[in-house]
Write a protein that holds these residues in place. Structure first.
Motif, PDB file in Angstrom:
ATOM      1  N   ILE A  16       0.839  -1.210   0.000  1.00  0.00           N
ATOM      2  CA  ILE A  16       0.000   0.000   0.000  1.00  0.00           C
ATOM      3  C   ILE A  16       0.869   1.254   0.000  1.00  0.00           C
ATOM      4  CG2 ILE A  16      -1.649   1.329   1.370  1.00  0.00           C
ATOM      5  CD1 ILE A  16      -2.942  -1.322   2.150  1.00  0.00           C
ATOM      6  N   LEU A  17       1.917   1.246   0.809  1.00  0.00           N
ATOM      7  CA  LEU A  17       2.819   2.396   0.828  1.00  0.00           C
ATOM      8  C   LEU A  17       3.425   2.610  -0.554  1.00  0.00           C
ATOM      9  CD1 LEU A  17       4.814   2.304   4.183  1.00  0.00           C
ATOM     10  CD2 LEU A  17       2.696   3.479   3.632  1.00  0.00           C
ATOM     11  N   ILE A  19       2.137   1.806  -3.408  1.00  0.00           N
ATOM     12  CA  ILE A  19       1.118   2.360  -4.310  1.00  0.00           C
ATOM     13  C   ILE A  19       0.949   3.864  -4.077  1.00  0.00           C
ATOM     14  CG2 ILE A  19      -1.357   2.342  -4.837  1.00  0.00           C
ATOM     15  CD1 ILE A  19      -1.265  -0.686  -4.432  1.00  0.00           C
ATOM     16  N   PHE A  20       0.954   4.248  -2.798  1.00  0.00           N
ATOM     17  CA  PHE A  20       0.891   5.684  -2.492  1.00  0.00           C
ATOM     18  C   PHE A  20       2.068   6.404  -3.123  1.00  0.00           C
ATOM     19  CE2 PHE A  20      -1.580   5.180   1.753  1.00  0.00           C
ATOM     20  CZ  PHE A  20      -2.718   4.939   1.037  1.00  0.00           C
ATOM     21  N   PHE A  21       3.244   5.807  -2.991  1.00  0.00           N
ATOM     22  CA  PHE A  21       4.457   6.401  -3.534  1.00  0.00           C
ATOM     23  C   PHE A  21       4.318   6.583  -5.042  1.00  0.00           C
ATOM     24  CE2 PHE A  21       8.746   5.849  -5.352  1.00  0.00           C
ATOM     25  CZ  PHE A  21       9.343   6.959  -4.794  1.00  0.00           C
ATOM     26  N   TYR A  22       3.832   5.534  -5.683  1.00  0.00           N
ATOM     27  CA  TYR A  22       3.622   5.576  -7.125  1.00  0.00           C
ATOM     28  C   TYR A  22       2.680   6.720  -7.505  1.00  0.00           C
ATOM     29  CZ  TYR A  22       1.496   4.200 -11.565  1.00  0.00           C
ATOM     30  OH  TYR A  22       0.991   4.209 -12.831  1.00  0.00           O
ATOM     31  N   LEU A  23       1.584   6.849  -6.730  1.00  0.00           N
ATOM     32  CA  LEU A  23       0.604   7.902  -7.042  1.00  0.00           C
ATOM     33  C   LEU A  23       1.192   9.290  -6.846  1.00  0.00           C
ATOM     34  CD1 LEU A  23      -2.653   6.448  -5.481  1.00  0.00           C
ATOM     35  CD2 LEU A  23      -2.215   6.848  -7.889  1.00  0.00           C
ATOM     36  N   LEU A  24       2.134   9.389  -5.902  1.00  0.00           N
ATOM     37  CA  LEU A  24       2.729  10.702  -5.637  1.00  0.00           C
ATOM     38  C   LEU A  24       3.661  11.129  -6.757  1.00  0.00           C
ATOM     39  CD1 LEU A  24       3.687  10.695  -1.863  1.00  0.00           C
ATOM     40  CD2 LEU A  24       2.055  12.183  -2.990  1.00  0.00           C
ATOM     41  N   ILE A  25       4.401  10.167  -7.312  1.00  0.00           N
ATOM     42  CA  ILE A  25       5.419  10.581  -8.273  1.00  0.00           C
ATOM     43  C   ILE A  25       4.901  10.670  -9.708  1.00  0.00           C
ATOM     44  CG2 ILE A  25       7.452   9.889  -6.932  1.00  0.00           C
ATOM     45  CD1 ILE A  25       7.485   7.328  -8.669  1.00  0.00           C
ATOM     46  N   ILE A  26       3.789   9.984 -10.012  1.00  0.00           N
ATOM     47  CA  ILE A  26       3.308  10.100 -11.383  1.00  0.00           C
ATOM     48  C   ILE A  26       2.612  11.441 -11.575  1.00  0.00           C
ATOM     49  CG2 ILE A  26       3.049   7.647 -11.882  1.00  0.00           C
ATOM     50  CD1 ILE A  26       0.015   8.068 -11.335  1.00  0.00           C
ATOM     51  N   ARG A  28      -0.258  13.361 -12.093  1.00  0.00           N
ATOM     52  CA  ARG A  28      -1.654  12.989 -11.913  1.00  0.00           C
ATOM     53  C   ARG A  28      -2.394  14.126 -11.236  1.00  0.00           C
ATOM     54  NH1 ARG A  28      -3.113  11.368  -6.676  1.00  0.00           N
ATOM     55  NH2 ARG A  28      -5.114  10.328  -6.622  1.00  0.00           N
ATOM     56  N   ASN A  29      -3.589  14.350 -11.646  1.00  0.00           N
ATOM     57  CA  ASN A  29      -4.403  15.350 -10.986  1.00  0.00           C
ATOM     58  C   ASN A  29      -5.594  14.658 -10.328  1.00  0.00           C
ATOM     59  OD1 ASN A  29      -6.073  17.336 -10.165  1.00  0.00           O
ATOM     60  ND2 ASN A  29      -6.074  18.460 -12.101  1.00  0.00           N
ATOM     61  N   PRO A  30      -5.600  14.636  -8.981  1.00  0.00           N
ATOM     62  CA  PRO A  30      -6.671  13.897  -8.292  1.00  0.00           C
ATOM     63  C   PRO A  30      -8.062  14.409  -8.632  1.00  0.00           C
ATOM     64  CG  PRO A  30      -4.972  14.605  -6.762  1.00  0.00           C
ATOM     65  CD  PRO A  30      -4.675  15.275  -8.066  1.00  0.00           C
TER      66      PRO A  30
ATOM     67  N   PHE B 286      -0.752  11.821   6.461  1.00  0.00           N
ATOM     68  CA  PHE B 286      -0.232  11.694   5.104  1.00  0.00           C
ATOM     69  C   PHE B 286      -1.338  11.901   4.070  1.00  0.00           C
ATOM     70  CE2 PHE B 286      -0.016   8.801   1.472  1.00  0.00           C
ATOM     71  CZ  PHE B 286       1.067   9.333   0.802  1.00  0.00           C
ATOM     72  N   ILE B 292      -2.472  13.739  -2.026  1.00  0.00           N
ATOM     73  CA  ILE B 292      -2.764  12.551  -2.818  1.00  0.00           C
ATOM     74  C   ILE B 292      -4.266  12.443  -3.089  1.00  0.00           C
ATOM     75  CG2 ILE B 292      -3.076  10.890  -0.944  1.00  0.00           C
ATOM     76  CD1 ILE B 292      -1.218   9.018  -2.570  1.00  0.00           C
ATOM     77  N   LEU B 293      -5.057  13.027  -2.194  1.00  0.00           N
ATOM     78  CA  LEU B 293      -6.504  12.975  -2.368  1.00  0.00           C
ATOM     79  C   LEU B 293      -7.048  14.232  -3.028  1.00  0.00           C
ATOM     80  CD1 LEU B 293      -7.442  11.610   1.145  1.00  0.00           C
ATOM     81  CD2 LEU B 293      -7.829  10.408  -0.969  1.00  0.00           C
ATOM     82  N   THR B 294      -6.344  15.340  -2.839  1.00  0.00           N
ATOM     83  CA  THR B 294      -6.848  16.595  -3.377  1.00  0.00           C
ATOM     84  C   THR B 294      -5.964  17.070  -4.517  1.00  0.00           C
ATOM     85  OG1 THR B 294      -5.597  17.706  -1.683  1.00  0.00           O
ATOM     86  CG2 THR B 294      -7.930  17.378  -1.255  1.00  0.00           C
ATOM     87  N   HIS B 297      -1.616  18.764  -6.932  1.00  0.00           N
ATOM     88  CA  HIS B 297      -0.790  18.615  -8.123  1.00  0.00           C
ATOM     89  C   HIS B 297      -1.172  19.592  -9.227  1.00  0.00           C
ATOM     90  CE1 HIS B 297       1.632  14.688  -8.130  1.00  0.00           C
ATOM     91  NE2 HIS B 297       1.797  15.367  -7.035  1.00  0.00           N
ATOM     92  N   PRO B 303       6.060  16.783  -4.916  1.00  0.00           N
ATOM     93  CA  PRO B 303       5.485  15.813  -3.981  1.00  0.00           C
ATOM     94  C   PRO B 303       6.402  15.469  -2.811  1.00  0.00           C
ATOM     95  CG  PRO B 303       6.309  14.699  -5.927  1.00  0.00           C
ATOM     96  CD  PRO B 303       6.624  16.150  -6.104  1.00  0.00           C
ATOM     97  N   LEU B 310       5.759   9.496   3.771  1.00  0.00           N
ATOM     98  CA  LEU B 310       5.635   8.087   3.383  1.00  0.00           C
ATOM     99  C   LEU B 310       6.865   7.290   3.824  1.00  0.00           C
ATOM    100  CD1 LEU B 310       3.336   6.792   1.910  1.00  0.00           C
ATOM    101  CD2 LEU B 310       4.581   7.028  -0.217  1.00  0.00           C
ATOM    102  N   LEU B 369      -6.152   3.012  -4.415  1.00  0.00           N
ATOM    103  CA  LEU B 369      -5.602   1.736  -4.871  1.00  0.00           C
ATOM    104  C   LEU B 369      -6.157   1.411  -6.248  1.00  0.00           C
ATOM    105  CD1 LEU B 369      -5.796  -0.429  -1.614  1.00  0.00           C
ATOM    106  CD2 LEU B 369      -4.018   1.134  -2.372  1.00  0.00           C
ATOM    107  N   LYS B 377     -11.581   5.611 -11.717  1.00  0.00           N
ATOM    108  CA  LYS B 377     -11.820   6.380 -10.505  1.00  0.00           C
ATOM    109  C   LYS B 377     -13.223   6.107  -9.991  1.00  0.00           C
ATOM    110  CE  LYS B 377      -8.743  10.257 -10.715  1.00  0.00           C
ATOM    111  NZ  LYS B 377      -8.633  11.682 -10.466  1.00  0.00           N
TER     112      LYS B 377
END
Lengths: 176, 625, 133
Positions: A16-17, A19-26, A28-30, B286, B292-294, B297, B303, B310, B369, B377
């Motif tokens: 899980i960590l 995956i979070f890391f991956y999401l942070l570095i790509i 991406r706009n949430p 975190f 990561i949720l908002t 970016h 980041p 993390l 995930l 999404k």
């Protein structure tokens, strides 16, 4: 026994960590949501055109050639920002460009287009935002690329930036 | 000058934290350790107070002050603005850490040198992590050039007493679990931890953390209730979930500690829970802060912050969980309970809390995930939690009514039935009475009301029977949960809503009350302009009960509009009114809510807090000397 | 630039707010038939406001949420079933628009894990209880 049992959660924890890391570095706009209409037919709708107040029918407008559809409004600042790019598409590319004027005043829009230039071959009116919902639009400006069979191939939410401009050019080349 | 000093103090606290880590690790003399601990406390407090000072004098040469404050802001909100932003709140986080660090240090006595030193070592490692994070990525003392004349103010919706004081309370909660975490890790490292009363040391910290987390969450939801303008108070937002998850684990931890204290069993379980409670606090931080949720970016912010936290979670979690999996064996006992006993009921509640927590975590991170793995999404909102977490929690509340009156060891079912029969009858009677008043029946509604009265009367009778003893804190807290249940259920199933356009001098009705729109005025507040409606509320007998004055405010500094609800509260219901848009000709949109028994949510939360405070006091007295 | 920074700061505040002036359902939207209105409210509570953090269109004052609400109401008046309305929105906005994710192959874990957690929990309790007798 208990210790072996514990290994799984630890592995899961690290996955899980990661995956979070991956999401942070790509990149991406949430806040952005992928379009559900990709590779689907253009929605069918009928409305009025901006200039002559004639009938605008989606079945007639889309499906004969590659078309760029741009949702815009004069009250939306990013729309003004991206307008130069739409102009470039109209002068550089041999594609049809259709504007959909979102919740706006037609008079103001006509003036706005006179001032900034009119890249659109036709502008449809979406007075109450219903057409936008049909297209799955949630934040204007939004831009769609439709191929010559009337299928949506690309969608961008927000103003067109130089990066997106290049991307759209590539996509047009690909589907032409 | 002051910003430089503040920065210096922050660096100094880094040095002290480092020296505490080194000296406790080397098991150096108490005197050297005490210099580090006290130095750390003083330097971090000093830097925090300097930041407050910078806000008070509106020193806009500091980026953080410039971004979050304004000269027109009332003094109170200048101060609370310190932790109303990311950088300042990190500093608050650090001082709470160092304060808890100091209290751990105070545990030293002749017999526990190694244990407390180990705990301080872990605690200083955590503190170091956060200080380095603050200095590297979120330094509140960063300067800006050129110096601006005035600040950017801050979101006026945050300009509110309940909201302003709730972050420190929440932090006491989150950070309090850091002490439990340190104690747990220290115990696992120790060789003879099994025979050492580590749980007696842990208990007050858990009590403090849990109690303050409770009141912090309650104030946050109270704020949401009156500020956000439609009578809701809990939204299952990731931000709320971030505080709710540690709370659930904290609740489980708190109850398990009772068993450990009494029976020395469940030790491994408690060690694990205390590790997880703190880890979840940091994971929550975190999720909320990394963007990561908002859409952070969208502004192309790097980041680094998220990656740093993390990494820190990976180190803390990796180390503590591995340690646990290799060392916990000696703490697990084959001690089995009977279902119908105090420890049985606590165990069941424990499991339910953990399952609920796991579900909230699942709901919070599942969209992330899924996005990472499939690119799709999805949204997970209130309806998901209502249909998962709520039914999971219900049995816990049923058991809560009986648990405290069960005895240790074993109890016969008949004995229990005897004990609760009178309460059972009162509960039934009250439920029938209340439903004959409100006449709206849903399964969850009936279940909620029955459970609420069940808990309230069980605990009231216990309170009455036992007078004041060492269980009082617990009974009071449980009573609070009963009140809370009553408020939650009643306000969610019997809320009446009325949305209408009202012209001046016109009248409307909501649940037997007449509401008269008397006048509308423009008024000027300290840093806002406002349009205020005056509404008169009459009861059936045409008596004026209340004057309600909802406002629409405009804050020129930030250009924000806010809407201030006006509420008339009594023990039975809230009348809640919000002024919307409109004009003199067409009238204004008015939203009226009749929220039955809603005040019991906060009476309940406060009662739980009170129970917590009584229990903290008790557990402090029971600390090993 | 500074304005952007400010927005960033606001968005990562402890409490994230995206509602300034909270006016969700407006009086002119409300349907005359209370039964239809109730249906509309129920659906609205399950539909996410696309531009909001974590709000349903029933709670949001954004203009697109209002368009959604009006659309839902007009569909109800035209005689659409609830299912058809959900389907209409999902076709255009994807599952993202639903606050309660539908049970699909990619949400099986989401819906069944809580149940599995619970079963594991019950097993733990039973295990403890059985051996004591």
């Amino acid at each position: 026994m208990k210790n072996k049992f514990l290994k799984l959660p630890i592995i899961l924890f690290f996955i899980i960590l990661f995956i979070f890391f991956y999401l942070l570095i790509i990149d991406r706009n949430p806040a952005k949501v992928p379009s559900a209409l990709l590779n689907k037919n253009v929605p069918i709708f009928v409305t009025k055109t901006l200039v002559k107040n004639e009938k605008f029918s989606s079945s007639k407008e889309f499906g004969d050639q590659v078309t760029l559809v741009n949702f815009f409004a004069t009250w939306c600042k990013p729309c003004k920002d991206e307008h130069a790019f739409i102009m470039r598409f109209s002068s550089e590319k041999n594609i049809k460009i259709v504007g959909i004027n979102y919740k706006d005043n037609p008079k103001k829009t006509i003036e706005w287009l006179k001032k900034l230039g009119n890249p659109y071959s036709n502008v449809a009116l979406d007075k109450n935002g219903k057409i936008a919902i049909d297209w799955g639009v949630y934040g204007i400006p939004e831009t769609f690329i439709i191929n010559s069979r009337g299928i949506i191939k690309y969608r961008h939410v927000g103003a067109i930036t130089p990066k997106i401009y290049k991307k759209i050019n590539l996509i047009i080349k690909e589907i032409e | 000058m002051a910003p430089t000093l503040g920065n210096l103090a922050l660096w100094l606290s880094l040095v002290f934290a480092g020296s505490q880590f080194y000296n406790t690790r080397k098991k150096n003399k108490l005197k050297i350790i005490s210099i580090s601990v006290i130095g750390l406390l003083i330097s971090s407090l000093f830097s925090f107070f300097l930041l407050i000072y910078l806000y008070v004098i509106s020193d806009f040469s500091v980026l953080n002050v410039f971004q979050n404050s304004h000269t027109t802001k009332p003094l109170f909100y200048k101060i609370t603005a310190v932790w109303g932003n990311h950088e300042g709140s990190m500093l608050l986080w650090i001082i709470v850490l160092t304060i808890f660090n100091y209290f751990i240090f105070k545990l030293y006595n002749k017999k526990n040198f190694i244990f407390v030193s180990k705990t301080l070592e872990i605690q200083s490692f955590i503190t170091l992590g956060f200080i380095v994070f603050t200095i590297l990525t979120s330094n509140p003392f960063e300067r800006m050039v050129p110096v601006q004349e005035n600040g950017l103010g801050f979101n006026p919706i945050l300009q509110d007493p309940a909201l302003a004081i709730h972050p420190p309370l929440l932090y006491i909660g989150y950070v309090g679990f850091s002490a439990a975490f340190s104690i747990s890790v220290a115990t696992l490292v120790l060789k003879n931890g099994k025979n050492f009363p580590w749980y007696k040391y842990m208990k007050p910290f858990v009590m403090v953390a849990w109690t303050f987390l409770t009141i912090g969450i309650a104030l946050g939801s109270l704020w949401a209730y009156y500020e956000l303008g439609w009578g809701g108070w809990w939204f299952w937002d990731p931000v709320e979930n971030a505080s709710f998850m540690p709370w659930l684990l904290g609740t489980a931890l708190l109850h398990s500690l009772i068993i450990v204290d009494k029976k020395q069993s469940l030790q491994a379980w408690v060690l694990l829970l205390s590790i997880l409670a703190f880890l979840l606090s940091v994971v929550g931080t975190f999720l909320v802060r990394s963007g990561i949720l908002t859409s952070v970016h969208a502004f192309a912010l790097d980041p680094t912050r998220g990656i740093y936290i993390l990494l820190f979670i990976a180190i803390l979690g990796g180390y503590s969980l591995m340690l646990f999996s290799s060392k916990s064996k000696i703490y697990s006992t084959k001690n089995y309970f009977n279902f119908f006993s105090k420890e049985g009921s606590i165990l069941v509640n424990n499991i339910i809390m953990v399952v609920a927590c796991a579900t909230v975590l699942l709901g919070t991170i599942y969209p992330l995930l899924m996005e990472a793995l499939t690119g799709n999404k999805i949204s997970i909102g209130e309806p998901y939690y209502n249909s998962t977490v709520v039914p999971i929690m219900l049995p816990a509340i049923l058991i809560m009514g009986v648990g405290p009156i069960l005895s240790w060891g074993k109890e016969s079912v008949l004995e229990i039935a005897k004990k609760v029969s009178s309460v059972f009858i009162i509960t039934l009677a009250m439920t029938i009475i209340i439903f004959s008043i409100y006449k709206s029946y849903t399964f969850l509604g009936i279940a909620g009301i029955v459970l609420a009265f069940w808990i309230i009367f069980n605990n009231l009778t216990t309170l009455y029977r036992n007078k004041f003893n060492n269980l009082t804190g617990m009974v009071v807290a449980h009573l609070g949960v009963g009140f809370l249940m009553l408020g939650i259920t009643a306000s969610s199933i019997w809320q009446v809503e009325e949305i209408i356009k009202m012209k001046l001098k016109s009248e409307t009705e909501i649940n037997k009350y007449q509401i008269f729109f008397n006048e509308i005025n423009e008024i000027k507040g300290s840093n806002y302009l406002s349009l205020r409606g005056d509404f008169l509320v009459y009861d059936k007998g045409k008596n004026i009960i209340a004057k309600l004055k909802p406002e629409n405010r405009f804050y020129p500094v930030t250009g924000n509009f806010t809407s201030e609800a006006s509420i008339h509260t009594n023990l039975f219901r809230d009348l809640y009114i919000v002024l919307g848009e409109g004009n003199i000709n067409e009238g204004w949109t008015v939203r009226l809510y009749y929220n039955p028994l809603v005040v019991w949510i906060w009476i309940g939360a406060f009662t739980i807090f009170l129970g917590g405070v009584i229990s903290i006091n008790k557990s402090l007295k029971r600390m090993p000397k | 630039m500074l304005n952007n920074i400010f927005k960033v700061i606001i968005s990562i505040l402890l409490i994230q707010i995206n509602m300034s002036n909270c006016n969700a359902v407006e009086p002119d939207e409300i349907l005359n038939d209370p039964k239809q209105e109730l249906r509309a409210r129920k659906i609205s509570k399950n539909i996410r406001c696309m531009v909001c953090q974590n709000q349903s269109i029933d709670d949001s004052n954004s203009s697109i949420a209002r368009d959604f609400r009006i659309l839902i109401r007009s569909k109800i008046q035209e005689g659409s079933e609830d299912k058809e309305i959900y389907k209409f929105l999902v076709e255009r906005y994807g599952d993202f628009v639903l606050l309660k994710p539908p049970l699909k192959s990619n949400t099986v874990a989401l819906w069944f894990l809580p149940f599995i957690f619970l079963v594991i929990g019950i097993l733990v309790i039973l295990n403890h209880n059985k051996k004591s007798n």
